[in-house]
Scaffold this motif. Structure first.
Motif, PDB file in Angstrom:
ATOM      1  N   GLY A  20     -10.880   1.513  -4.463  1.00  0.00           N
ATOM      2  CA  GLY A  20      -9.887   2.006  -3.515  1.00  0.00           C
ATOM      3  C   GLY A  20     -10.274   3.326  -2.872  1.00  0.00           C
ATOM      4  O   GLY A  20     -11.455   3.682  -2.780  1.00  0.00           O
ATOM      5  N   ALA A  21      -9.245   4.034  -2.456  1.00  0.00           N
ATOM      6  CA  ALA A  21      -9.445   5.329  -1.806  1.00  0.00           C
ATOM      7  C   ALA A  21      -8.339   6.264  -2.245  1.00  0.00           C
ATOM      8  O   ALA A  21      -7.211   5.830  -2.480  1.00  0.00           O
ATOM      9  CB  ALA A  21      -9.402   5.162  -0.290  1.00  0.00           C
TER      10      ALA A  21
ATOM     11  N   VAL B 131      -3.134  -0.509  -7.041  1.00  0.00           N
ATOM     12  CA  VAL B 131      -2.853  -0.450  -8.479  1.00  0.00           C
ATOM     13  C   VAL B 131      -2.487   0.986  -8.852  1.00  0.00           C
ATOM     14  O   VAL B 131      -3.213   1.928  -8.517  1.00  0.00           O
ATOM     15  CB  VAL B 131      -4.090  -0.893  -9.292  1.00  0.00           C
ATOM     16  CG1 VAL B 131      -3.816  -0.803 -10.790  1.00  0.00           C
ATOM     17  CG2 VAL B 131      -4.491  -2.313  -8.914  1.00  0.00           C
ATOM     18  N   TYR B 132      -1.343   1.124  -9.492  1.00  0.00           N
ATOM     19  CA  TYR B 132      -0.916   2.437  -9.994  1.00  0.00           C
ATOM     20  C   TYR B 132      -0.543   2.292 -11.456  1.00  0.00           C
ATOM     21  O   TYR B 132       0.244   1.408 -11.809  1.00  0.00           O
ATOM     22  CB  TYR B 132       0.271   2.977  -9.174  1.00  0.00           C
ATOM     23  CG  TYR B 132      -0.167   3.472  -7.814  1.00  0.00           C
ATOM     24  CD1 TYR B 132      -0.609   4.778  -7.629  1.00  0.00           C
ATOM     25  CD2 TYR B 132      -0.198   2.605  -6.722  1.00  0.00           C
ATOM     26  CE1 TYR B 132      -1.050   5.221  -6.387  1.00  0.00           C
ATOM     27  CE2 TYR B 132      -0.637   3.040  -5.476  1.00  0.00           C
ATOM     28  CZ  TYR B 132      -1.064   4.353  -5.325  1.00  0.00           C
ATOM     29  OH  TYR B 132      -1.517   4.786  -4.091  1.00  0.00           O
ATOM     30  N   MET B 133      -1.129   3.126 -12.294  1.00  0.00           N
ATOM     31  CA  MET B 133      -0.866   3.114 -13.734  1.00  0.00           C
ATOM     32  C   MET B 133      -1.010   1.688 -14.302  1.00  0.00           C
ATOM     33  O   MET B 133      -0.168   1.219 -15.051  1.00  0.00           O
ATOM     34  CB  MET B 133       0.537   3.672 -14.041  1.00  0.00           C
ATOM     35  CG  MET B 133       0.847   4.992 -13.370  1.00  0.00           C
ATOM     36  SD  MET B 133      -0.481   6.237 -13.478  1.00  0.00           S
ATOM     37  CE  MET B 133      -0.423   6.619 -15.197  1.00  0.00           C
ATOM     38  N   GLY B 134      -2.061   1.046 -13.892  1.00  0.00           N
ATOM     39  CA  GLY B 134      -2.393  -0.263 -14.465  1.00  0.00           C
ATOM     40  C   GLY B 134      -1.630  -1.444 -13.905  1.00  0.00           C
ATOM     41  O   GLY B 134      -1.816  -2.567 -14.373  1.00  0.00           O
TER      42      GLY B 134
ATOM     43  N   SER C 150      -6.426  -3.253  -5.216  1.00  0.00           N
ATOM     44  CA  SER C 150      -7.213  -2.111  -4.757  1.00  0.00           C
ATOM     45  C   SER C 150      -6.927  -0.967  -5.690  1.00  0.00           C
ATOM     46  O   SER C 150      -5.789  -0.524  -5.822  1.00  0.00           O
ATOM     47  CB  SER C 150      -6.798  -1.787  -3.320  1.00  0.00           C
ATOM     48  OG  SER C 150      -6.790  -0.417  -3.079  1.00  0.00           O
ATOM     49  N   GLY C 151      -7.922  -0.522  -6.416  1.00  0.00           N
ATOM     50  CA  GLY C 151      -7.613   0.491  -7.407  1.00  0.00           C
ATOM     51  C   GLY C 151      -8.730   1.411  -7.779  1.00  0.00           C
ATOM     52  O   GLY C 151      -8.748   2.557  -7.346  1.00  0.00           O
ATOM     53  N   PRO C 152      -9.652   0.927  -8.541  1.00  0.00           N
ATOM     54  CA  PRO C 152     -10.511   1.876  -9.230  1.00  0.00           C
ATOM     55  C   PRO C 152     -11.220   2.808  -8.264  1.00  0.00           C
ATOM     56  O   PRO C 152     -11.570   2.431  -7.152  1.00  0.00           O
ATOM     57  CB  PRO C 152     -11.502   0.984  -9.980  1.00  0.00           C
ATOM     58  CG  PRO C 152     -11.406  -0.342  -9.354  1.00  0.00           C
ATOM     59  CD  PRO C 152     -10.053  -0.456  -8.755  1.00  0.00           C
TER      60      PRO C 152
ATOM     61  N   SER D 216       0.850  -1.188   0.000  1.00  0.00           N
ATOM     62  CA  SER D 216       0.000   0.000   0.000  1.00  0.00           C
ATOM     63  C   SER D 216       0.881   1.231   0.000  1.00  0.00           C
ATOM     64  O   SER D 216       1.858   1.292   0.744  1.00  0.00           O
ATOM     65  CB  SER D 216      -0.851  -0.032   1.282  1.00  0.00           C
ATOM     66  OG  SER D 216      -1.657   1.102   1.399  1.00  0.00           O
ATOM     67  N   LYS D 217       0.557   2.206  -0.844  1.00  0.00           N
ATOM     68  CA  LYS D 217       1.369   3.424  -0.830  1.00  0.00           C
ATOM     69  C   LYS D 217       0.774   4.474   0.102  1.00  0.00           C
ATOM     70  O   LYS D 217       1.482   5.130   0.849  1.00  0.00           O
ATOM     71  CB  LYS D 217       1.477   3.981  -2.249  1.00  0.00           C
ATOM     72  CG  LYS D 217       2.457   5.117  -2.358  1.00  0.00           C
ATOM     73  CD  LYS D 217       2.739   5.456  -3.803  1.00  0.00           C
ATOM     74  CE  LYS D 217       3.803   6.522  -3.907  1.00  0.00           C
ATOM     75  NZ  LYS D 217       3.893   7.061  -5.278  1.00  0.00           N
ATOM     76  N   HIS D 218      -0.544   4.623   0.044  1.00  0.00           N
ATOM     77  CA  HIS D 218      -1.183   5.694   0.819  1.00  0.00           C
ATOM     78  C   HIS D 218      -2.148   5.177   1.891  1.00  0.00           C
ATOM     79  O   HIS D 218      -2.915   5.953   2.448  1.00  0.00           O
ATOM     80  CB  HIS D 218      -1.917   6.648  -0.123  1.00  0.00           C
ATOM     81  CG  HIS D 218      -0.989   7.417  -1.022  1.00  0.00           C
ATOM     82  ND1 HIS D 218      -0.075   8.329  -0.553  1.00  0.00           N
ATOM     83  CD2 HIS D 218      -0.809   7.376  -2.368  1.00  0.00           C
ATOM     84  CE1 HIS D 218       0.610   8.840  -1.563  1.00  0.00           C
ATOM     85  NE2 HIS D 218       0.184   8.273  -2.677  1.00  0.00           N
ATOM     86  N   GLY D 219      -2.134   3.875   2.131  1.00  0.00           N
ATOM     87  CA  GLY D 219      -2.907   3.352   3.260  1.00  0.00           C
ATOM     88  C   GLY D 219      -4.255   2.725   2.922  1.00  0.00           C
ATOM     89  O   GLY D 219      -4.826   2.012   3.745  1.00  0.00           O
ATOM     90  N   GLY D 220      -4.764   2.980   1.714  1.00  0.00           N
ATOM     91  CA  GLY D 220      -6.088   2.442   1.363  1.00  0.00           C
ATOM     92  C   GLY D 220      -6.083   0.918   1.310  1.00  0.00           C
ATOM     93  O   GLY D 220      -6.991   0.254   1.842  1.00  0.00           O
ATOM     94  N   THR D 221      -5.068   0.355   0.694  1.00  0.00           N
ATOM     95  CA  THR D 221      -4.972  -1.100   0.559  1.00  0.00           C
ATOM     96  C   THR D 221      -4.678  -1.745   1.909  1.00  0.00           C
ATOM     97  O   THR D 221      -5.169  -2.833   2.210  1.00  0.00           O
ATOM     98  CB  THR D 221      -3.854  -1.445  -0.450  1.00  0.00           C
ATOM     99  OG1 THR D 221      -4.053  -0.640  -1.614  1.00  0.00           O
ATOM    100  CG2 THR D 221      -3.886  -2.909  -0.836  1.00  0.00           C
TER     101      THR D 221
END
Ligand SMILES: Cc1cc2nc3c(=O)[nH]c(=O)nc-3n(C[C@H](O)[C@H](O)[C@H](O)COP(=O)(O)O)c2cc1C
Length: 181
Positions: free
Chosen positions: A118-119, A57-60, A87-89, A11-16
């Protein structure tokens, strides 16, 4: 003895991370032992009967540390029941299979892959991320907010618990003959 599941996430920003924690909590409520860990904190899968692996998910694509984790632990993962989630859309139709999910499903024999909304909160984004979000938002819609669907996540975790409790399985390495003597 209780089935012991590792829920491991990138997770980069905590949502996942929040999704992974919810899955762990739900599994425990369902009577399954579950530990929740960042991929960077797991070196060894010994002692875990099954694994749930998820990435933002970042850039697909999945985050690199999640893909690296899957590659590094490929043999151990393939020997266990594995479920994947992405976790993405953000309030939009899901990208069905971010990279490299299709390959992972084949390589690991994963029992399932689920994409969860996601968030995204602008406050935590880098300048580059803000620019990317602004570019996408201009041609589609407002992407910021928390779109995580807790009942959907709970239902998915319930399905995993049910599969693990209902159908007997063994980690393949444990099935190997221990000794010829
Ligand atoms: C720069 C940027 C690119 C993104 N690219 C995608 C994408 O390609 N597909 C997708 O489904 N979501 C994409 N998202 C949404 C994130 O996957 C979503 O916000 C996710 O919940 C973030 O998880 P995290 O908080 O665990 O890092 C993107 C978000 C940002 C900020």
């Amino acid at each position: 003895m209780k089935v012991n599941v590792l829920v491991v996430y990138s997770s980069k920003h905590g949502g996942t991370q929040g999704i992974a924690e919810r899955i762990g909590e739900r599994l425990r409520n369902d009577g399954v032992a579950a530990a929740v860990r960042d991929v960077r904190d797991v070196n060894d899968l010994t002692g875990y009967d099954a694994v749930v692996l998820g990435s933002a998910v970042y850039m697909g694509s999945w985050r690199k540390d999640a893909s690296d984790f899957a590659a590094h632990h490929r043999t151990e993962l393939a020997a266990r029941p594995v479920w994947l989630f992405s976790s993405g859309p953000l309030d939009e139709p899901a990208l069905a299979n971010p990279k490299p999910v299709l390959e992972l499903v084949a390589q690991l024999g994963a029992r399932g892959h689920q994409v969860f909304p996601g968030a995204l909160h602008k406050a935590g984004l880098s300048l580059g991320e803000k620019l990317m979000v602004a570019a996408v938002a201009r041609r589609s819609h407002n992407m910021t907010g928390d779109f995580r669907d807790w009942p959907q996540i709970d239902a998915w975790a319930d399905g995993i618990a049910e599969a693990l409790v209902k159908s007997p399985f063994q980690v393949r390495s444990r099935m190997a003959p221990t000794s010829g003597i």
